[in-house]
Design a protein around this motif. Sequence first.
Motif, PDB file in Angstrom:
ATOM      1  N   MET A  29      25.391  49.972  46.453  1.00 21.06           N
ATOM      2  CA  MET A  29      25.942  48.675  46.845  1.00 21.06           C
ATOM      3  C   MET A  29      26.068  47.795  45.610  1.00 21.06           C
ATOM      4  N   ALA A  30      27.207  47.139  45.464  1.00 22.21           N
ATOM      5  CA  ALA A  30      27.436  46.317  44.286  1.00 22.21           C
ATOM      6  C   ALA A  30      26.534  45.099  44.303  1.00 22.21           C
ATOM      7  N   ALA A  31      26.041  44.724  43.104  1.00 17.06           N
ATOM      8  CA  ALA A  31      25.207  43.534  42.979  1.00 17.06           C
ATOM      9  C   ALA A  31      26.066  42.299  43.182  1.00 17.06           C
ATOM     10  N   THR A  32      25.516  41.275  43.811  1.00 12.15           N
ATOM     11  CA  THR A  32      26.255  40.034  44.022  1.00 12.15           C
ATOM     12  C   THR A  32      26.256  39.212  42.748  1.00 12.15           C
ATOM     13  N   ALA A  33      27.156  38.206  42.730  1.00 14.48           N
ATOM     14  CA  ALA A  33      27.207  37.321  41.571  1.00 14.48           C
ATOM     15  C   ALA A  33      25.875  36.618  41.377  1.00 14.48           C
ATOM     16  N   GLY A  34      25.216  36.294  42.512  1.00 12.62           N
ATOM     17  CA  GLY A  34      23.920  35.632  42.417  1.00 12.62           C
ATOM     18  C   GLY A  34      22.883  36.524  41.771  1.00 12.62           C
ATOM     19  N   ASN A  35      22.874  37.799  42.158  1.00 14.68           N
ATOM     20  CA  ASN A  35      21.956  38.752  41.542  1.00 14.68           C
ATOM     21  C   ASN A  35      22.225  38.888  40.055  1.00 14.68           C
ATOM     22  N   ASN A  36      23.514  38.867  39.701  1.00 16.62           N
ATOM     23  CA  ASN A  36      23.903  38.947  38.295  1.00 16.62           C
ATOM     24  C   ASN A  36      23.273  37.809  37.508  1.00 16.62           C
ATOM     25  N   MET A  37      23.373  36.611  38.065  1.00 17.43           N
ATOM     26  CA  MET A  37      22.822  35.437  37.390  1.00 17.43           C
ATOM     27  C   MET A  37      21.301  35.499  37.331  1.00 17.43           C
ATOM     28  N   ASP A  38      20.668  35.989  38.419  1.00 14.84           N
ATOM     29  CA  ASP A  38      19.211  36.089  38.452  1.00 14.84           C
ATOM     30  C   ASP A  38      18.707  37.055  37.375  1.00 14.84           C
ATOM     31  N   CYS A  93      15.242  48.974  27.205  1.00 14.85           N
ATOM     32  CA  CYS A  93      16.407  48.295  26.614  1.00 14.85           C
ATOM     33  C   CYS A  93      17.497  49.308  26.288  1.00 14.85           C
ATOM     34  N   PHE A  94      17.098  50.417  25.667  1.00 14.48           N
ATOM     35  CA  PHE A  94      18.065  51.451  25.308  1.00 14.48           C
ATOM     36  C   PHE A  94      18.722  52.055  26.552  1.00 14.48           C
ATOM     37  N   ARG A  95      17.940  52.239  27.610  1.00 16.82           N
ATOM     38  CA  ARG A  95      18.514  52.801  28.842  1.00 16.82           C
ATOM     39  C   ARG A  95      19.552  51.851  29.434  1.00 16.82           C
ATOM     40  N   ALA A  96      19.248  50.556  29.403  1.00  8.87           N
ATOM     41  CA  ALA A  96      20.212  49.574  29.906  1.00  8.87           C
ATOM     42  C   ALA A  96      21.485  49.604  29.072  1.00  8.87           C
ATOM     43  N   GLN A  97      21.345  49.679  27.752  1.00 12.63           N
ATOM     44  CA  GLN A  97      22.514  49.770  26.874  1.00 12.63           C
ATOM     45  C   GLN A  97      23.312  51.040  27.169  1.00 12.63           C
ATOM     46  N   ARG A  98      22.586  52.143  27.347  1.00  9.70           N
ATOM     47  CA  ARG A  98      23.240  53.429  27.644  1.00  9.70           C
ATOM     48  C   ARG A  98      24.065  53.337  28.925  1.00  9.70           C
ATOM     49  N   ASN A  99      23.457  52.793  29.983  1.00  9.09           N
ATOM     50  CA  ASN A  99      24.156  52.701  31.267  1.00  9.09           C
ATOM     51  C   ASN A  99      25.342  51.748  31.207  1.00  9.09           C
ATOM     52  N   SER A 100      25.231  50.714  30.408  1.00  3.95           N
ATOM     53  CA  SER A 100      26.304  49.713  30.357  1.00  3.95           C
ATOM     54  C   SER A 100      27.592  50.274  29.763  1.00  3.95           C
ATOM     55  N   CYS A 101      27.481  51.357  28.982  1.00  3.79           N
ATOM     56  CA  CYS A 101      28.657  51.901  28.286  1.00  3.79           C
ATOM     57  C   CYS A 101      29.389  52.983  29.068  1.00  3.79           C
ATOM     58  N   VAL A 102      28.823  53.397  30.194  1.00  3.98           N
ATOM     59  CA  VAL A 102      29.427  54.500  30.948  1.00  3.98           C
ATOM     60  C   VAL A 102      30.800  54.082  31.479  1.00  3.98           C
ATOM     61  N   GLN A 103      31.829  54.773  31.011  1.00  4.59           N
ATOM     62  CA  GLN A 103      33.211  54.525  31.464  1.00  4.59           C
ATOM     63  C   GLN A 103      33.571  53.032  31.402  1.00  4.59           C
ATOM     64  N   SER A 104      33.142  52.380  30.337  1.00  3.96           N
ATOM     65  CA  SER A 104      33.441  50.950  30.193  1.00  3.96           C
ATOM     66  C   SER A 104      33.751  50.642  28.729  1.00  3.96           C
ATOM     67  N   LYS A 105      35.033  50.710  28.382  1.00  2.00           N
ATOM     68  CA  LYS A 105      35.422  50.379  27.020  1.00  2.00           C
ATOM     69  C   LYS A 105      35.167  48.903  26.727  1.00  2.00           C
ATOM     70  N   ASP A 144      26.004  50.798  38.755  1.00  2.00           N
ATOM     71  CA  ASP A 144      27.121  50.434  39.622  1.00  2.00           C
ATOM     72  C   ASP A 144      28.300  49.944  38.783  1.00  2.00           C
ATOM     73  N   GLU A 145      29.459  50.572  38.968  1.00  2.00           N
ATOM     74  CA  GLU A 145      30.625  50.258  38.139  1.00  2.00           C
ATOM     75  C   GLU A 145      31.048  48.792  38.272  1.00  2.00           C
ATOM     76  N   GLU A 146      31.026  48.276  39.491  1.00  2.00           N
ATOM     77  CA  GLU A 146      31.456  46.895  39.704  1.00  2.00           C
ATOM     78  C   GLU A 146      30.528  45.919  38.977  1.00  2.00           C
ATOM     79  N   TYR A 147      29.241  46.217  39.020  1.00  2.00           N
ATOM     80  CA  TYR A 147      28.279  45.349  38.332  1.00  2.00           C
ATOM     81  C   TYR A 147      28.465  45.435  36.815  1.00  2.00           C
ATOM     82  N   ARG A 148      28.648  46.673  36.312  1.00  3.05           N
ATOM     83  CA  ARG A 148      28.846  46.840  34.861  1.00  3.05           C
ATOM     84  C   ARG A 148      29.998  45.973  34.368  1.00  3.05           C
ATOM     85  N   ASP A 149      31.080  45.988  35.116  1.00  2.00           N
ATOM     86  CA  ASP A 149      32.272  45.254  34.690  1.00  2.00           C
ATOM     87  C   ASP A 149      32.104  43.739  34.803  1.00  2.00           C
TER      88      ASP A 149
END
Length: 487
Positions: free
Chosen positions: A1-10, A88-100, A40-45
Amino acid sequence: MAATAGNNMDISASIAGVLKDKHSPAHLQVLKTFTAALRDEEYRDAVEQETFSSLLGVLARLQEELQEELQDAQRDSDGLQLQLTAECFRAQRNSCVQSKRNQNLLRELGFIDVSLKLLSLLQASDFGSQDAAFEPLRSGIQFLGNLGVGNQMCKDDIWQLSFPEILLQLLSVEDEKVVDYTCMVLHTCLDEAKVEDLSKPQNIKLALRLMELCRTQPDLDWTVLTVTQHFLKSSALVESMYSEMCHNERVTLLELLLAQMREEDLDECGIHTSVAHFLASSFQQGCGAVLTLATGSASSEDVLQEALTVISLLDVLCEMTSDRKQFMFLQDHLDLLVTTVELLKQVHAIGKASKNIFSTTQNFSSFAEDGDEDPSSYSPVISFKAHLIRLIGNLCHSHTSNQNKVRELEGIPLILDNCNIDGNNPFISQWAIFAIRNLLEHNTQNQELVAGLEQRGPVDYSALKELGLLMEERDGGFLLKTVRKDS
């Protein structure tokens, strides 16, 4: 399930809190939540630059703290800083998946430089448990791999900041995953220009380290892929590595070359023609080393490995000249043909002179189906004579001047004299048939020579019949026919 904008800010606010407060297990949980959300792709973007800036601040702070620990000879007893670094490295790794978009953002913010400094620090230091340091190392290298996939600017920056020292350091870590992931990064970043960088004297250690790993840890997939898909396609790098290698390392290189050719289509081999020139020359210069195996002078391991290198060179040359159009120019290297025929003469004569490693044997125990034989008992020259004959046959295929040269060197009776069953040279009869066919095809003088052998004693028509061949005179010429040996 995609994270909400509120979760993003939190999450963003929580990461900023990690940057400000003293480290605690709660901070680790914040980072784990962020890592999980990034799957989640939507959250990454949707992650904002500010959030990544806060994450970079956390990473930089961890680098400073770990550096201070080392300088003060202190240790984090619960390993929390290492766990935070890994997350931290895992978060960086996940953030780059299919996201130029995220790849470019992390690059522009400076994540590559900080991450590489941390990796260099971690690999060079003793933080108590090795496993505790291995986790952030593995995750950090995976981040670099994901960052570079499909993004040339990221690849170039990773290369510029890590080559060659940091990459060489990481390839020396005593952890298979760290080494394999580093090879993955190297494979991802390499292109033709970067491979040429590797061939320079000041950088060759990195390429040699990878070759050493191919020999000592052949199950690491990325090491072999990097060598076969990049290294072997550069003649400059192959020559530079070969000149710096010891003999057993050269054997590994040649085995990889041979395996690569056998896996690829005949007309699509990615190995450069200059490599073939170089290997042919190396064979000619060093082939005499094989002869030491017969005299017992090969007492040292180095001498044995030198002979095994020559044997491997011969195997590669046989494969290259097996109707591979890009390498058939080797037929025009007359010196290679002469060297091969002369070496066959010497090996054959030595084997007949006394009982030695080149003598014919009826013992086939080395090829026991059940694998009961001790590998150390195998002869190092298994199939060597057969492959010399194979190479001669290849070099003479549809090549009149080479056919004539073998005749001038008295190589035809020599090949006919090698038609007997030999436990040290399985299939030697088949290669002799192949070579004789290529020597006689459309060559009247060679056909006449073989026909005349009937009156010359031990090498006669019975030898041809043993090979499954028959010379038949017809219309003033000679015709080579296949016959059954029991006819």
